[in-house]
Design an enzyme around this catalytic site. Structure first.
Site, PDB file in Angstrom:
ATOM      1  N   GLU A 170       4.838  -3.347  -7.514  1.00 41.18           N
ATOM      2  CA  GLU A 170       5.747  -3.188  -6.379  1.00 41.18           C
ATOM      3  C   GLU A 170       5.896  -4.522  -5.655  1.00 41.18           C
ATOM      4  O   GLU A 170       4.909  -5.180  -5.322  1.00 41.18           O
ATOM      5  CB  GLU A 170       5.235  -2.137  -5.410  1.00 41.18           C
ATOM      6  CG  GLU A 170       6.164  -1.933  -4.218  1.00 41.18           C
ATOM      7  CD  GLU A 170       5.763  -0.812  -3.300  1.00 41.18           C
ATOM      8  OE1 GLU A 170       6.595  -0.403  -2.477  1.00 41.18           O
ATOM      9  OE2 GLU A 170       4.614  -0.335  -3.405  1.00 41.18           O
ATOM     10  N   GLU A 264       9.649   7.572   0.707  1.00 41.02           N
ATOM     11  CA  GLU A 264       8.583   6.885   1.433  1.00 41.02           C
ATOM     12  C   GLU A 264       9.103   6.469   2.811  1.00 41.02           C
ATOM     13  O   GLU A 264       9.016   5.325   3.222  1.00 41.02           O
ATOM     14  CB  GLU A 264       8.077   5.669   0.633  1.00 41.02           C
ATOM     15  CG  GLU A 264       6.690   5.214   1.073  1.00 41.02           C
ATOM     16  CD  GLU A 264       6.251   3.926   0.430  1.00 41.02           C
ATOM     17  OE1 GLU A 264       5.047   3.748   0.227  1.00 41.02           O
ATOM     18  OE2 GLU A 264       7.124   3.075   0.140  1.00 41.02           O
TER      19      GLU A 264
END
Length: 309
Positions: A170, A264
């Site tokens: 990420e 998220e």
């Protein structure tokens, strides 16, 4: 979707279904939510919320010592859910790129433990961040730390491969970490690691800060994208910021992405970990959880209508 005279993308969850009259529908994508954003509420409470709003999965917080796999599997099965992924959490003590070998070994051990948790709950993916949240400058130098991150990821990736788990790198924005901020940097690091089960993930919140074009960066990363996080430009739910999610979903479809769309989102507080533990979070989280899946499904439906044969 490309026209029928060209090769169709392999987006399995946007599958085209042709009837005898050439009518077509688009199957909805797979949706999950990252557990950590709900703070420290009981897992069963979070899973009840996801089932209530029509999600298919949950991204479990990467704290192996706090989750008992048999219990997790039972809670998921009781609600018709699955584990979409494990979200590795990377405070300073979990630093895959640090020049201190002992600290780095501890971070690699942590990732391996997350992979073992993933295998035990049948989650296909573990998220990795090469340098921790909060470290915005190198301790040694960036080139050295990039090499150390590559070595750490290769060791963890080999362990993950034996468990049938994929690691996804990420890229976080520059205000949270420093080493890997753009998707193209994550792609380059994954290629240097050189393992088929080490790939990348796209996060729309971080990409909104770092990428000139979210859709363009997705298309350049192509099939190395194995996981996606969804939040709007202000890190709130879809529709509360200015990201064009129709373009995001179109780009994912064009590169053949067939994985999870994992929410998220957070309330508007500067520290994400404090935001997740706000006392008033439950009402906000119910609202955002419902909004995200509703709005993305509407976008999907409109994309399906706009495709020409």
């Amino acid at each position: 979707m490309q026209t029928i005279c060209r090769a169709m993308p392999r987006w399995a969850n946007w599958a085209i279904i042709l009837s005898s009259t050439q009518a077509r529908s688009v199957e909805m994508a797979k949706y999950s939510v990252s557990q950590w954003i709900y703070g420290r509420e009981p897992l069963e409470h979070s899973l009840d919320r996801l089932a209530r709003y029509g999600y298919q999965g949950v991204e479990l917080a990467g704290e192996p010592g706090e989750l008992e796999p048999a219990r997790v599997r039972r809670l998921l099965a009781d609600r018709g859910l699955v584990a979409s992924s494990i979200c590795g959490l990377y405070p300073p003590k979990r630093d895959l790129s640090h020049p201190d070998g002992e600290l780095r070994r501890w971070a690699v051990h942590y990732v391996k433990s997350c992979c073992e948790l993933a295998a035990a709950v049948e989650a296909p993916t573990v998220i990795v961040v090469p340098s921790p949240v909060g470290r915005t400058a190198p301790v040694a130098d960036a080139r050295t730390e990039l090499e150390l991150a590559m070595e750490s990821l290769r060791e963890a990736g080999e362990h993950a491969a034996g468990l049938g788990v994929t690691l996804v790198i990420e890229a976080l924005n520059r205000f949270e970490t420093y080493l890997i901020n753009k998707l193209e940097q994550a792609v380059e690091l994954a290629r240097r690691v050189g393992l088929p089960n080490v790939a990348v993930m796209a996060d729309t919140f971080h990409m909104n800060i770092e990428e000139p074009s979210i859709a363009g960066s997705i298309r350049r990363a192509g099939d190395l994208i194995r996981h996606v996080h969804i939040a709007d430009s202000n890190r709130e739910s879809v529709g509360r910021g200015h990201i064009d999610f129709a373009e995001v979903l179109r780009a994912l479809r064009d590169v053949g992405y067939d994985g999870w769309l994992t929410m998220e989102f957070l309330p508007p507080v500067s520290n994400p970990y404090l935001a997740a533990d706000r006392q008033d979070r439950e009402g906000v989280m119910d609202l955002y959880t419902g909004e995200c899946i509703k709005r993305l499904r509407e976008i999907e439906a409109n994309l399906g209508k706009s495709v020409n044969l």
